[in-house]
Design a protein around this motif. Sequence first.
Motif, short mmCIF file in Angstrom:
data_model
loop_
_atom_site.label_atom_id
_atom_site.label_comp_id
_atom_site.label_asym_id
_atom_site.label_seq_id
_atom_site.Cartn_x
_atom_site.Cartn_y
_atom_site.Cartn_z
N GLY A 166 -0.34 5.46 10.08
CA GLY A 166 -1.26 4.36 10.37
C GLY A 166 -1.41 3.36 9.24
O GLY A 166 -2.26 2.49 9.28
N GLU A 221 0.84 -1.19 0.00
CA GLU A 221 0.00 0.00 0.00
C GLU A 221 0.87 1.24 0.00
O GLU A 221 2.07 1.16 0.26
N TYR A 231 1.05 0.89 6.81
CA TYR A 231 2.39 0.38 6.49
C TYR A 231 2.29 -0.78 5.52
O TYR A 231 1.22 -1.32 5.29
N THR A 233 -9.95 3.40 11.41
CA THR A 233 -10.45 2.10 11.90
C THR A 233 -9.32 1.32 12.54
O THR A 233 -8.32 1.04 11.89
N PHE A 234 -9.50 0.97 13.81
CA PHE A 234 -8.44 0.19 14.46
C PHE A 234 -8.85 -1.26 14.70
O PHE A 234 -8.04 -2.08 15.12
N CYS A 235 -10.10 -1.57 14.39
CA CYS A 235 -10.54 -2.97 14.51
C CYS A 235 -11.73 -3.17 13.58
O CYS A 235 -12.63 -2.34 13.56
N GLY A 236 -11.69 -4.22 12.80
CA GLY A 236 -12.81 -4.49 11.91
C GLY A 236 -13.09 -5.97 11.88
O GLY A 236 -12.18 -6.79 12.06
N GLY A 265 -5.76 -3.72 14.38
CA GLY A 265 -4.50 -3.18 13.84
C GLY A 265 -3.63 -2.68 14.99
O GLY A 265 -3.97 -1.71 15.66
N GLN A 270 -6.84 7.32 8.69
CA GLN A 270 -6.93 5.85 8.86
C GLN A 270 -7.53 5.59 10.23
O GLN A 270 -6.82 5.32 11.19
P1 ATP Z 1 -8.34 0.32 5.72
O1 ATP Z 1 -9.73 0.73 5.40
O2 ATP Z 1 -7.70 1.19 6.71
O3 ATP Z 1 -7.51 0.09 4.49
P2 ATP Z 1 -8.85 -2.47 5.76
O4 ATP Z 1 -10.32 -2.59 5.59
O5 ATP Z 1 -7.98 -2.69 4.58
O6 ATP Z 1 -8.48 -1.07 6.44
P3 ATP Z 1 -8.76 -4.83 7.36
O7 ATP Z 1 -8.44 -5.75 6.25
O8 ATP Z 1 -10.12 -4.83 7.92
O9 ATP Z 1 -8.37 -3.35 6.96
O10 ATP Z 1 -7.70 -5.01 8.53
C1 ATP Z 1 -8.04 -4.89 9.90
C2 ATP Z 1 -7.27 -3.80 10.58
O11 ATP Z 1 -5.88 -3.92 10.29
C3 ATP Z 1 -7.63 -2.40 10.12
O12 ATP Z 1 -8.75 -1.94 10.79
C4 ATP Z 1 -6.38 -1.63 10.49
O13 ATP Z 1 -6.42 -1.27 11.85
C5 ATP Z 1 -5.29 -2.63 10.26
N1 ATP Z 1 -4.63 -2.40 8.96
C6 ATP Z 1 -5.05 -2.78 7.73
N2 ATP Z 1 -4.17 -2.41 6.79
C7 ATP Z 1 -3.15 -1.78 7.45
C8 ATP Z 1 -1.90 -1.18 7.03
N3 ATP Z 1 -1.52 -1.17 5.77
N4 ATP Z 1 -1.11 -0.63 8.00
C9 ATP Z 1 -1.47 -0.64 9.29
N5 ATP Z 1 -2.62 -1.20 9.74
C10 ATP Z 1 -3.45 -1.77 8.84
#
Ligand code: ATP
Length: 421
Positions: free
Chosen positions: A116, A111, A118, A275-278, A303, A273
């Motif tokens: 937030g 990415e 990486y 969302t810290f948990c999904g 995350g 960024q």
């Molecule tokens: P985002 O919308 O931020 O791209 P995502 O939907 O791709 O998130 P998930 O696949 O649901 O993320 O991953 C769960 C959690 O992992 C996220 O809520 C986030 O906290 C963390 N996360 C996801 N991608 C990254 C990243 N590239 N760097 C740091 N944390 C991440």
Amino acid sequence: MISRVKGTQDFLDMTLFNVLIKSTKEHLAFHNFIEIQTPLLEHLDLFQRSLGEHTEVVSKEMFIIEPRQESSERICLRPEITASIARAFVENGIQNIPWKVFTYGPCFRYERPQKGRYRQFHQISIEVIGASSVSQDVQFIAMLNALFATMCIDDFVLAINFLGCSDDRVNFIHVLKKFLDAQSGICRQCLERKEHNVMRIFDCKNVDCQTIYKDAPHIVDHLCECCMQEWQQLQRQLSLLSVTYVYQPTLVRGLDYYNKTVFEFMSNALGAQNTFCGGGRYNKLVKEIGAKEDQPSIGAALGIERLMLLLEPLKETFVVEDEIDPLYVIIPMTNAQHDMALCIAQDMQKYGLCVDVLFEGSVKSMFRKANKLGAAFALIIGEDEQRDDCVVVKDMSAGSEQKIKKEEIVDFLLQQESCSI
Ligand code: ATP
Ligand code: MG
């Protein structure tokens, strides 16, 4: 100089990371989850089949390892862990359901790095495989809600939505496409999403698109009888447990495997960024990756980097809690006392005392260093002490000193520790 790979980071202070893992582990043990570990390397197929070919993660963000000549295996670094856990469930023939497990470790996504976000980051993945009741979803979400409360994170919002069953989804995709057909001004990426992954349009950051989607149909208005009841139950039981939530009709989550309950924990303190948990329910995933039967399941990914950003302001409180053990610093004044220092340190460590020995520098600089390390006591060994088989124990905060026989040091220090508790 060889620098670190773009989008990765060095953790030079693991205090916060470790505190976070420790409190998560304690909380999850308390909720009867067991810890497992799966490999960082998986077959690319696993994620193509589970997350979906057209999801952003699979189409753009995978770290794929070039196959070796003798093999055509396509291997990748895991972008998330739920699919790996589901694979482990199937491959190890787990019979005991619900299988309540968690794991944590690095994940990899190609990415654009920013705050937030990486390319190597860390997730805690928590899964319940083999449980279909909505009550399970409620208990799971409440468990996460309580976890964040124990971490003293209070500035967050829990958003929920209900994506229905497969039939509901097929029907809704129809309804949504019809709505989109009647709109103009939708961005190019969304036109593409419309063909392959239409629910993802709601994630579009384009302001014009967002304005258009405000009037888009909601999936919860197109649920079958059974799903409608479950959606009502979900909301009722969350309220029953006093879990505060907001209904967010545009919350769809990026990965194909979700159905029914989906949720995200967000915090404004995180900026873009947020969302810290999904997580959510994934009833078809286990069969998708090769099991004979479906296993209704629910899970979440936390995350760690984003949680650490939230916990950063509270760091001092955790540090105090984590470093209760007093530190003893041994100062041999010259090389001639190194043998004695080594033996005393080993003795003290056997009794669980936290010890460091300073082998280099002038006596003055060693004292300065002991202070900087936050030593409770300095144990000084000079020529006289070596000859008399004793050490000078200096209380660093009181400044007082006493000479203690070598064989009495451990008892003396343990006594000091018990007096100070
Ligand atoms: P985002 O919308 O931020 O791209 P995502 O939907 O791709 O998130 P998930 O696949 O649901 O993320 O991953 C769960 C959690 O992992 C996220 O809520 C986030 O906290 C963390 N996360 C996801 N991608 C990254 C990243 N590239 N760097 C740091 N944390 C991440
Ligand atoms: Mg993402």
